[in-house]
Design an enzyme around this catalytic site. Structure first.
Site, short mmCIF file in Angstrom:
data_model
loop_
_atom_site.label_atom_id
_atom_site.label_comp_id
_atom_site.label_asym_id
_atom_site.label_seq_id
_atom_site.Cartn_x
_atom_site.Cartn_y
_atom_site.Cartn_z
N GLY A 4 -3.72 -1.05 -0.61
CA GLY A 4 -3.66 -2.35 0.08
C GLY A 4 -2.81 -2.27 1.32
O GLY A 4 -2.95 -1.39 2.17
N GLY A 5 -1.85 -3.23 1.43
CA GLY A 5 -1.01 -3.31 2.63
C GLY A 5 -0.22 -2.04 2.88
O GLY A 5 0.17 -1.77 4.02
N GLY A 60 -17.72 21.66 30.86
CA GLY A 60 -16.81 20.51 30.86
C GLY A 60 -15.54 20.81 30.09
O GLY A 60 -14.46 20.29 30.40
N ALA A 61 -15.66 21.67 29.08
CA ALA A 61 -14.49 21.99 28.26
C ALA A 61 -13.42 22.70 29.10
O ALA A 61 -12.23 22.59 28.82
CB ALA A 61 -14.89 22.84 27.07
C1 HXC Z 1 3.05 -6.68 -8.72
C2 HXC Z 1 2.63 -4.60 -9.54
C3 HXC Z 1 1.75 -4.34 -8.47
C4 HXC Z 1 1.56 -5.36 -7.50
C5 HXC Z 1 1.81 -2.59 -9.72
N1 HXC Z 1 2.63 -3.49 -10.29
N2 HXC Z 1 1.25 -3.10 -8.61
N3 HXC Z 1 3.28 -5.76 -9.65
N4 HXC Z 1 2.22 -6.50 -7.67
N5 HXC Z 1 0.76 -5.15 -6.46
C6 HXC Z 1 3.42 -3.32 -11.51
C7 HXC Z 1 2.59 -3.26 -12.76
O1 HXC Z 1 2.35 -4.57 -13.25
C8 HXC Z 1 3.49 -2.45 -13.68
O2 HXC Z 1 4.49 -3.31 -14.18
C9 HXC Z 1 4.17 -1.49 -12.74
O3 HXC Z 1 4.05 -2.06 -11.43
C10 HXC Z 1 3.52 -0.12 -12.74
O4 HXC Z 1 2.12 -0.30 -12.55
P1 HXC Z 1 1.02 0.41 -13.47
O5 HXC Z 1 -0.25 -0.25 -13.20
O6 HXC Z 1 1.51 0.46 -14.89
O7 HXC Z 1 1.06 1.90 -12.88
P2 HXC Z 1 -0.14 2.87 -12.63
O8 HXC Z 1 -1.01 2.92 -13.85
O9 HXC Z 1 0.48 4.14 -12.18
O10 HXC Z 1 -0.98 2.25 -11.45
C11 HXC Z 1 -0.40 2.12 -10.18
C12 HXC Z 1 -1.33 1.27 -9.27
C13 HXC Z 1 -1.73 -0.04 -10.04
C14 HXC Z 1 -2.58 2.09 -8.99
C15 HXC Z 1 -0.60 1.02 -7.99
O11 HXC Z 1 -0.51 -0.63 -10.51
C16 HXC Z 1 -2.48 -1.00 -9.17
O12 HXC Z 1 -3.68 -0.86 -8.98
N6 HXC Z 1 -1.77 -2.02 -8.68
C17 HXC Z 1 -2.39 -3.06 -7.90
C18 HXC Z 1 -2.78 -2.55 -6.56
C19 HXC Z 1 -3.28 -3.66 -5.68
O13 HXC Z 1 -4.42 -4.12 -5.82
N7 HXC Z 1 -2.38 -4.24 -4.83
C20 HXC Z 1 -2.63 -5.38 -4.04
C21 HXC Z 1 -3.38 -4.87 -2.83
S1 HXC Z 1 -3.75 -6.15 -1.73
P3 HXC Z 1 5.16 -3.06 -15.63
O14 HXC Z 1 6.09 -4.21 -15.77
O15 HXC Z 1 4.05 -3.03 -16.60
O16 HXC Z 1 5.88 -1.73 -15.52
C22 HXC Z 1 -2.67 -5.97 -0.52
C23 HXC Z 1 -2.88 -6.96 0.57
C24 HXC Z 1 -2.11 -6.63 1.82
O17 HXC Z 1 -1.84 -5.14 -0.54
C25 HXC Z 1 -3.08 -6.47 2.94
C26 HXC Z 1 -2.38 -6.44 4.25
C27 HXC Z 1 -3.34 -5.87 5.29
#
Ligand code: HXC
Length: 510
Positions: A169-170, A404-405
């Site tokens: 994401g961001g 050209g290169a």
């Molecule tokens: C809040 C989050 C989080 C998030 C992870 N966690 N991502 N909490 N916001 N974005 C938390 C989980 O709930 C978990 O908490 C801990 O972090 C570890 O995550 P896991 O999923 O257990 O780890 P893993 O299996 O290694 O997976 C990692 C990951 C996955 C691939 C990053 O967590 C994931 O897909 N997260 C979401 C990614 C996402 O979609 N982000 C938003 C993108 S949109 P606990 O308490 O259980 O330990 C965006 C918009 C901005 O970013 C755009 C601007 C241009």
């Protein structure tokens, strides 16, 4: 007083633990260091000073009022690398997956503002899950603030991103606007949308590694400039890279004590070029034999290997090196090579790093794939980048410089300062065979005549002297003296000063 100090220690200890021992253990089990351990490896021992260790988020939605971890998922501060100041932020995956809240973003932007004000590089260590989902638009606003500072700092201070875990994401767009991105193999990946979203939207099934692992981004997408086997190696390599870079765009390039004689000659270079003009040789040999102590920091080594880009030093001062590589696709310029080299040339020009260009190029790569893929515009990027660059530019043509290169590869015509050729150089519109097949098409049925015509063309153009007669080449030099001649040229050009006509900015063909 004692109690107050004890309270400070207690708060510090809590903050240092981030998301707690269980999550730290999980981080280690994955072969990753924690955010703070990474900073310790990156910086000179004992130099890290942390800011905002006690900062916390202000979100109360979705149970967040009971989840307060001091520092809020990112460690920020400054320290030194071999004595020079560096600002650093390191995402803490143990705290809510390193996700970005409004408060987390404020820590990053405070650091970015300081780095820009005080003119020192920023290095970001990424291991994060993107926007803090519980915070919604406040997190998006935070990203926007980070992005805008990335852009304002671009070309003023070096910005480096090291991806050391998930980056989604961001968290991909801030690195994308920095100067260099590096990754750690097997533990890091970068994508805008992850495998689940990809499956829903395009019905493709891919793993995270296949979608955005280090091998994808160093060989296919060219998003990453390099990859390393583990956290420690990656951080040590960042220290090595930082040593090559100036602190900001008005600082001198770093100069270290030189223990390698700048006038050193290398007789083996006299036999580097094979007798057969179609036989390849390794241009990296020339690069390594001409930089100080053979120390070359190559960028994008696994992408578009038909052109070599990287940093070295001559007489102790950093230079950027661009070189065609005859070992890969005969060193031809294609879209990927042009884009790769153009971005590198622009980095060097932003930061006042002189550019040394070694040329052996048979031209631009023909074909529908290249033309449909925009070769004209991509090739123009490199032409544009070399032309607009005002840093010292020294060029050495070793063998082919066709069509050209020839113009594009930092020729005299696009404001090359010192242009040398080896006696083996062939500076021509194209190779003799191709040229004869066009201008003597009517004689193609007569092999003897064509052979004679080809020999005549070679005798006339397959040398550096026609160009030298016109002053396009300043001198024809002996290969063994290349380091000495390049070092002397760079010394001569230290006082170079040219300015571009006033403009808001140029309009490079993107
Ligand atoms: C809040 C989050 C989080 C998030 C992870 N966690 N991502 N909490 N916001 N974005 C938390 C989980 O709930 C978990 O908490 C801990 O972090 C570890 O995550 P896991 O999923 O257990 O780890 P893993 O299996 O290694 O997976 C990692 C990951 C996955 C691939 C990053 O967590 C994931 O897909 N997260 C979401 C990614 C996402 O979609 N982000 C938003 C993108 S949109 P606990 O308490 O259980 O330990 C965006 C918009 C901005 O970013 C755009 C601007 C241009």
């Amino acid at each position: 007083m004692k109690e107050i100090l004890a309270e400070l220690e207690r708060r510090r200890d809590t903050a240092q633990l981030g998301g707690g021992l269980r999550r730290i253990e999980a981080q280690h089990k994955r072969g990753k260091l924690t955010a703070r351990e990474r900073i310790e490896v990156l910086l000179d021992e004992g130099t890290f000073e942390e800011f905002d260790m006690f900062k916390q988020h202000r979100c109360t939605d979705f149970g967040m009022d009971s989840q307060h971890i001091p520092g809020d998922g990112v460690v920020t501060g400054w320290g030194t690398v071999n004595g020079r100041t560096i600002y650093v932020f390191s995402k803490d995956f143990t705290v809510l997956g390193g996700s970005l809240s409004e408060a987390h973003a404020e820590k990053m932007t405070k650091l970015q503002d300081m780095a820009l004000r005080n003119r020192a590089p920023v290095i970001g260590l990424f291991d994060a899950g993107g926007a803090r989902i519980q915070e919604g638009v406040a997190a998006l606003g935070g990203y926007g603030e980070v992005f805008s500072r990335n852009v304002l700092a671009s070309g003023v201070i070096p910005q480096i991103s090291l991806i050391m875990g998930p980056c989604a994401g961001g968290d991909v767009y801030s690195p994308a606007m920095t100067d260099f991105i590096f990754m750690v193999r097997d533990t890091s990946y970068m994508f805008v949308t992850g495998p689940d979203v990809v499956k829903t939207v395009t019905n493709e099934t891919v793993t995270s590694e296949e979608l955005g692992g280090a091998s994808v981004h160093t060989t296919k997408s060219s998003i990453a400039d390099g990859a390393f086997d583990n956290d420690v190696e990656a951080l040590h390599e960042m220290r090595r890279l930082i040593d090559f870079l100036p602190m900001h765009n008005q600082a001198d390039v770093p100069e270290i004590e030189c223990h390698d004689d700048p006038h050193r000659i290398d007789m083996s270079l006299d036999t580097l070029i094979p007798d057969n003009p179609n036989k390849p040789y390794d241009m990296k040999e020339l690069v390594l034999k001409t930089v100080d102590e053979g120390d070359f920091y190559e960028l994008q080594e696994s992408f578009a290997a038909n052109i070599i880009t990287g940093f070295g030093r001559i007489e102790g001062r950093t230079v950027g090196i661009v070189a065609n590589q005859p070992m890969v696709l005969a060193g031809v310029l294609d879209s990927d090579a042009s884009r790769k080299a153009a971005r590198f040339v622009r980095f060097c020009d932003c930061f006042g790093i002189p550019i040394v260009t070694y040329v052996d190029v048979p031209g631009f790569l023909p074909g529908t794939a290249q033309e449909y893929g925009g070769l004209i515009k991509h090739g123009a990027k490199l032409l544009f980048a070399f032309t607009e660059a005002t840093v010292p530019k020294v060029t050495v043509i070793t063998r082919k410089a066709y069509g050209g290169a020839y113009d594009v590869m930092s020729s005299k015509h696009i404001r090359g300062d010192i242009n040398y050729a080896w006696p083996t150089a062939e500076i021509a519109v194209m190779g003799a065979k191709g040229a004869v097949e066009i201008i003597y098409r009517a004689e193609l049925g007569d092999p003897d005549k064509i052979a004679q015509r080809t020999k005549d063309y070679e005798d006339r153009f397959a040398n550096p002297f026609v160009a030298a007669e016109r002053g396009y080449i300043d001198d024809v030099i002996r290969p063994h003296s290349t380091r000495r001649r390049v070092a002397r040229a760079l010394a001569l050009l230290r006082s170079k000063k040219v300015e571009l006509p006033w403009k808001k900015h140029d309009n490079i063909p993107l």
